[in-house]
Design an enzyme around this catalytic site. Sequence first.
Site, PDB file in Angstrom:
ATOM      1  N   ASP A   1       2.405  15.811  -5.010  1.00 43.04           N
ATOM      2  CA  ASP A   1       1.508  15.110  -4.527  1.00 43.04           C
ATOM      3  C   ASP A   1       0.734  14.803  -6.113  1.00 43.04           C
ATOM      4  O   ASP A   1       0.250  15.925  -6.936  1.00 43.04           O
ATOM      5  CB  ASP A   1       0.741  15.125  -3.818  1.00 43.04           C
ATOM      6  CG  ASP A   1       0.709  13.542  -3.283  1.00 43.04           C
ATOM      7  OD1 ASP A   1       0.801  13.591  -2.407  1.00 43.04           O
ATOM      8  OD2 ASP A   1       0.453  13.156  -4.122  1.00 43.04           O
ATOM      9  N   ASN A   2       0.872  13.043  -6.943  1.00 42.99           N
ATOM     10  CA  ASN A   2       0.058  13.172  -7.471  1.00 42.99           C
ATOM     11  C   ASN A   2      -1.103  12.433  -7.001  1.00 42.99           C
ATOM     12  O   ASN A   2      -2.384  11.833  -7.513  1.00 42.99           O
ATOM     13  CB  ASN A   2       0.793  11.994  -8.351  1.00 42.99           C
ATOM     14  CG  ASN A   2       0.592  11.126  -7.755  1.00 42.99           C
ATOM     15  OD1 ASN A   2       0.482  10.347  -6.662  1.00 42.99           O
ATOM     16  ND2 ASN A   2       2.094   9.780  -8.276  1.00 42.99           N
TER      17      ASN A   2
ATOM     18  N   SER B   1      -4.108   9.963  -1.821  1.00 42.88           N
ATOM     19  CA  SER B   1      -3.667  10.527  -0.814  1.00 42.88           C
ATOM     20  C   SER B   1      -5.307  11.859  -1.365  1.00 42.88           C
ATOM     21  O   SER B   1      -5.101  11.752  -2.984  1.00 42.88           O
ATOM     22  CB  SER B   1      -2.627  11.684  -0.910  1.00 42.88           C
ATOM     23  OG  SER B   1      -2.200  11.931  -2.159  1.00 42.88           O
TER      24      SER B   1
ATOM     25  N   PHE C   1       9.038  11.836   0.301  1.00 46.53           N
ATOM     26  CA  PHE C   1       7.825  11.224   0.861  1.00 46.53           C
ATOM     27  C   PHE C   1       7.141  10.029  -0.835  1.00 46.53           C
ATOM     28  O   PHE C   1       7.024   9.313  -0.265  1.00 46.53           O
ATOM     29  CB  PHE C   1       6.942  11.580   1.429  1.00 46.53           C
ATOM     30  CG  PHE C   1       7.479  12.001   2.525  1.00 46.53           C
ATOM     31  CD1 PHE C   1       7.305  13.054   3.033  1.00 46.53           C
ATOM     32  CD2 PHE C   1       8.123  11.019   3.825  1.00 46.53           C
ATOM     33  CE1 PHE C   1       8.326  14.054   3.772  1.00 46.53           C
ATOM     34  CE2 PHE C   1       7.806  11.759   4.972  1.00 46.53           C
ATOM     35  CZ  PHE C   1       8.233  13.370   5.343  1.00 46.53           C
TER      36      PHE C   1
ATOM     37  N   SER D   1      12.675   2.664   4.152  1.00 49.70           N
ATOM     38  CA  SER D   1      12.425   1.545   5.156  1.00 49.70           C
ATOM     39  C   SER D   1      13.119   0.374   5.507  1.00 49.70           C
ATOM     40  O   SER D   1      14.146  -0.335   4.656  1.00 49.70           O
ATOM     41  CB  SER D   1      11.367   1.014   3.876  1.00 49.70           C
ATOM     42  OG  SER D   1      10.547   0.222   4.842  1.00 49.70           O
TER      43      SER D   1
ATOM     44  N   TYR E   1       9.281  -3.492  -3.460  1.00 54.06           N
ATOM     45  CA  TYR E   1       8.493  -2.640  -2.514  1.00 54.06           C
ATOM     46  C   TYR E   1      10.394  -1.949  -2.486  1.00 54.06           C
ATOM     47  O   TYR E   1      10.910  -0.805  -2.171  1.00 54.06           O
ATOM     48  CB  TYR E   1       7.615  -3.025  -1.661  1.00 54.06           C
ATOM     49  CG  TYR E   1       8.009  -1.035  -0.553  1.00 54.06           C
ATOM     50  CD1 TYR E   1       8.353  -1.638   0.458  1.00 54.06           C
ATOM     51  CD2 TYR E   1       7.851  -0.349  -0.532  1.00 54.06           C
ATOM     52  CE1 TYR E   1       8.804  -0.770   1.466  1.00 54.06           C
ATOM     53  CE2 TYR E   1       7.264   1.228  -0.322  1.00 54.06           C
ATOM     54  CZ  TYR E   1       7.867   0.805   1.482  1.00 54.06           C
ATOM     55  OH  TYR E   1       8.586   1.170   2.245  1.00 54.06           O
TER      56      TYR E   1
ATOM     57  N   LYS F   1      13.487   0.808  -2.650  1.00 53.39           N
ATOM     58  CA  LYS F   1      14.191   1.157  -1.285  1.00 53.39           C
ATOM     59  C   LYS F   1      15.578   1.054  -1.209  1.00 53.39           C
ATOM     60  O   LYS F   1      16.180   2.259  -1.833  1.00 53.39           O
ATOM     61  CB  LYS F   1      13.356   1.267  -0.202  1.00 53.39           C
ATOM     62  CG  LYS F   1      12.153   1.629   0.077  1.00 53.39           C
ATOM     63  CD  LYS F   1      11.542   3.562  -0.323  1.00 53.39           C
ATOM     64  CE  LYS F   1      11.050   3.626   0.105  1.00 53.39           C
ATOM     65  NZ  LYS F   1      10.200   5.423  -0.542  1.00 53.39           N
TER      66      LYS F   1
ATOM     67  N   ASN G   1      -1.961  -1.958   4.315  1.00 50.68           N
ATOM     68  CA  ASN G   1      -1.466  -2.245   5.751  1.00 50.68           C
ATOM     69  C   ASN G   1      -2.116  -2.615   7.321  1.00 50.68           C
ATOM     70  O   ASN G   1      -4.274  -2.331   7.040  1.00 50.68           O
ATOM     71  CB  ASN G   1      -0.677  -0.675   6.515  1.00 50.68           C
ATOM     72  CG  ASN G   1       0.822  -0.118   5.326  1.00 50.68           C
ATOM     73  OD1 ASN G   1       0.775   0.534   4.553  1.00 50.68           O
ATOM     74  ND2 ASN G   1       0.800  -1.322   4.997  1.00 50.68           N
TER      75      ASN G   1
ATOM     76  N   VAL H   1      -5.876 -12.698   8.692  1.00 47.18           N
ATOM     77  CA  VAL H   1      -4.526 -12.568   9.277  1.00 47.18           C
ATOM     78  C   VAL H   1      -3.640 -13.381   8.720  1.00 47.18           C
ATOM     79  O   VAL H   1      -4.455 -14.527   8.462  1.00 47.18           O
ATOM     80  CB  VAL H   1      -4.802 -12.747  11.094  1.00 47.18           C
ATOM     81  CG1 VAL H   1      -3.003 -13.130  11.776  1.00 47.18           C
ATOM     82  CG2 VAL H   1      -5.571 -12.215  11.859  1.00 47.18           C
TER      83      VAL H   1
ATOM     84  N   ARG I   1       6.183  -6.636  13.762  1.00 47.05           N
ATOM     85  CA  ARG I   1       6.939  -5.176  13.178  1.00 47.05           C
ATOM     86  C   ARG I   1       6.895  -4.552  14.178  1.00 47.05           C
ATOM     87  O   ARG I   1       6.437  -5.039  15.405  1.00 47.05           O
ATOM     88  CB  ARG I   1       5.946  -5.128  12.851  1.00 47.05           C
ATOM     89  CG  ARG I   1       5.625  -6.053  10.920  1.00 47.05           C
ATOM     90  CD  ARG I   1       6.502  -5.556  10.288  1.00 47.05           C
ATOM     91  NE  ARG I   1       6.430  -6.531   9.176  1.00 47.05           N
ATOM     92  CZ  ARG I   1       5.884  -8.189   8.582  1.00 47.05           C
ATOM     93  NH1 ARG I   1       6.672  -8.843   9.635  1.00 47.05           N
ATOM     94  NH2 ARG I   1       6.357  -8.358   7.715  1.00 47.05           N
TER      95      ARG I   1
HETATM   96  C1  WQD Z   1       2.677  -5.050   8.704  1.00 50.58           C
HETATM   97  C2  WQD Z   1       2.098  -6.580   9.227  1.00 50.58           C
HETATM   98  C3  WQD Z   1       1.095  -8.454   7.134  1.00 50.58           C
HETATM   99  C4  WQD Z   1      -2.749  -6.252   6.487  1.00 50.58           C
HETATM  100  C5  WQD Z   1       4.685  -1.410   5.993  1.00 50.58           C
HETATM  101  C6  WQD Z   1       4.750  -0.296   4.845  1.00 50.58           C
HETATM  102  C7  WQD Z   1       5.991  -0.297   4.332  1.00 50.58           C
HETATM  103  C8  WQD Z   1       7.028  -0.120   5.509  1.00 50.58           C
HETATM  104  C9  WQD Z   1       7.425  -0.969   6.133  1.00 50.58           C
HETATM  105  C10 WQD Z   1       7.211   2.546   5.654  1.00 50.58           C
HETATM  106  C11 WQD Z   1       2.386  -7.816   8.183  1.00 50.58           C
HETATM  107  C12 WQD Z   1      -0.110  -8.176   7.928  1.00 50.58           C
HETATM  108  C13 WQD Z   1      -0.821  -6.744   7.381  1.00 50.58           C
HETATM  109  C14 WQD Z   1      -3.921  -6.985   7.542  1.00 50.58           C
HETATM  110  C15 WQD Z   1      -2.166  -8.178   7.876  1.00 50.58           C
HETATM  111  N1  WQD Z   1       6.716   1.097   5.618  1.00 50.58           N
HETATM  112  N2  WQD Z   1      -0.893  -7.713   7.626  1.00 50.58           N
HETATM  113  N3  WQD Z   1      -3.476  -8.339   7.562  1.00 50.58           N
HETATM  114  O1  WQD Z   1       4.184  -4.915   5.435  1.00 50.58           O
HETATM  115  O2  WQD Z   1       5.565  -4.509   7.226  1.00 50.58           O
HETATM  116  O3  WQD Z   1       5.054  -2.644   5.448  1.00 50.58           O
HETATM  117  O4  WQD Z   1       6.444  -1.391   6.086  1.00 50.58           O
HETATM  118  O5  WQD Z   1       7.464   3.028   4.867  1.00 50.58           O
HETATM  119  O6  WQD Z   1       5.875   1.078   3.874  1.00 50.58           O
HETATM  120  O7  WQD Z   1       3.524  -1.178   4.233  1.00 50.58           O
HETATM  121  O8  WQD Z   1       2.969  -3.681   7.174  1.00 50.58           O
HETATM  122  O9  WQD Z   1       1.146  -3.089   7.535  1.00 50.58           O
HETATM  123  O10 WQD Z   1       0.851  -4.204   5.130  1.00 50.58           O
HETATM  124  O11 WQD Z   1       1.798  -5.319   7.342  1.00 50.58           O
HETATM  125  O12 WQD Z   1      -2.038  -9.395   8.163  1.00 50.58           O
HETATM  126  O13 WQD Z   1      -4.774  -7.030   6.253  1.00 50.58           O
HETATM  127  O14 WQD Z   1       0.421  -7.119   9.335  1.00 50.58           O
HETATM  128  O15 WQD Z   1       1.271  -9.752   6.873  1.00 50.58           O
HETATM  129  O16 WQD Z   1       2.819  -9.229   8.685  1.00 50.58           O
HETATM  130  P1  WQD Z   1       3.994  -4.411   6.207  1.00 50.58           P
HETATM  131  P2  WQD Z   1       1.465  -4.119   6.444  1.00 50.58           P
END
Ligand code: WQD
Length: 349
Positions: A35-36, A40, A85, A129, A153, A157, A203, A221, A235
């Site tokens: 891991d770099n 983390s 990962f 993903s 992103y 992938k 996230n 939001v 999601r």
């Molecule tokens: C979820 C929803 C945001 C933050 C993730 C991972 C990616 C991949 C796919 C695994 C979105 C909203 C977020 C905030 C918000 N998973 N949000 N306010 O973008 O679906 O991607 O899942 O590999 O690695 O990043 O996840 O949690 O960033 O966003 O409203 O402060 O929550 O707009 O609709 P995302 P997220």
Amino acid sequence: MNAPSTILVTGGAGFIGSHACVELLDHGYELIVVDNYSNSSPRAFTRVERLAGRFVGALYELDIRDRPALAAVFDRHSVDAVMHFAGDKSVSRSMRSPEEYYDNNVGGTTSLLRTMHDHGVHQLVYASSCAVYGESGPVPVGESTPAQPTNPYAASKWICEQLLSDVCRRRPEYTVLCLRYSNPAGAHPSGLLGEDVRGVPDNLMPYVAQVAIGRRERLRVFGADYPTHDGTAVRDYVHVMDTVEAHRLALDHLADAPGMHVYNLGLGEGRSVLDVVAAFSTASDKHIPYEVAPRRPGDVAEVVADASAMTRVWGWRPTRHLDDMCRDAWEFQRLNPHGYARTARRTKG
Ligand code: WQD
């Protein structure tokens, strides 16, 4: 082909990687972790080893794009399979820094692939993903849905999936199991291991947790005008413990058939941003202030995974739901208000 016993885990100090290390140690695997620490901390392993009751075999701080350093690890250890990962995972940051995401995620994967091949290692579990689907396809989305990534992103992938698939077509010795995650969330139920984010969380779940503990004033939001039940984006949140159980199962199936096999990994339940806010507020008994902000570039309205193929072929069945994720994420945040920052030094010399 013998069942793998020594697994090299890239990104093993990260959120999903560290939980996977506990799962694999619990099931008797020997682990070599690289891991770099870009997103983390080695402190995660104090917790991993405490939970597993045994040490990680070896831990190396390196960037997998550093091929000589990575090759030295393969020279030193007899690796049977790799669980990959390592990579960046923020949709929003990838929109701001596409070059960085292609370098880290694609460059890292090609460096790993070349090093694996040079050392006769041809078994890989790859963290992809559901973001590769973009806005395309039905809800829930199945593996046969064409990929239409909407951000760098997701595109990184998808590019990695394509290059892995092409190598598997040309070299019959490879087996690649590609797991397309929906949105892993939550934490280990002990509260010892969780999502220890560097800086401001991108996230949703870790950001909400920091609002609940008082480290952030309120949640923004991103968009309340999506065509969803409450206007906020939907999601498919899947518990990180269910996620890593699927990875452990993948190791049991590397010998099933050569080539590349793609599986969705999700709970199959679409939850909106405001659903998560409400669930987290209930789990933490905290008010979660929020304000509506513009949509986040690169986001899509709704992604829900159809993971029935993995259930059918591997017998994987997620058992945890959003309230479990919120309960466990809150327990980790409550016990670790600043993540692993203030914790005892590693027990290993
Ligand atoms: C979820 C929803 C945001 C933050 C993730 C991972 C990616 C991949 C796919 C695994 C979105 C909203 C977020 C905030 C918000 N998973 N949000 N306010 O973008 O679906 O991607 O899942 O590999 O690695 O990043 O996840 O949690 O960033 O966003 O409203 O402060 O929550 O707009 O609709 P995302 P997220």
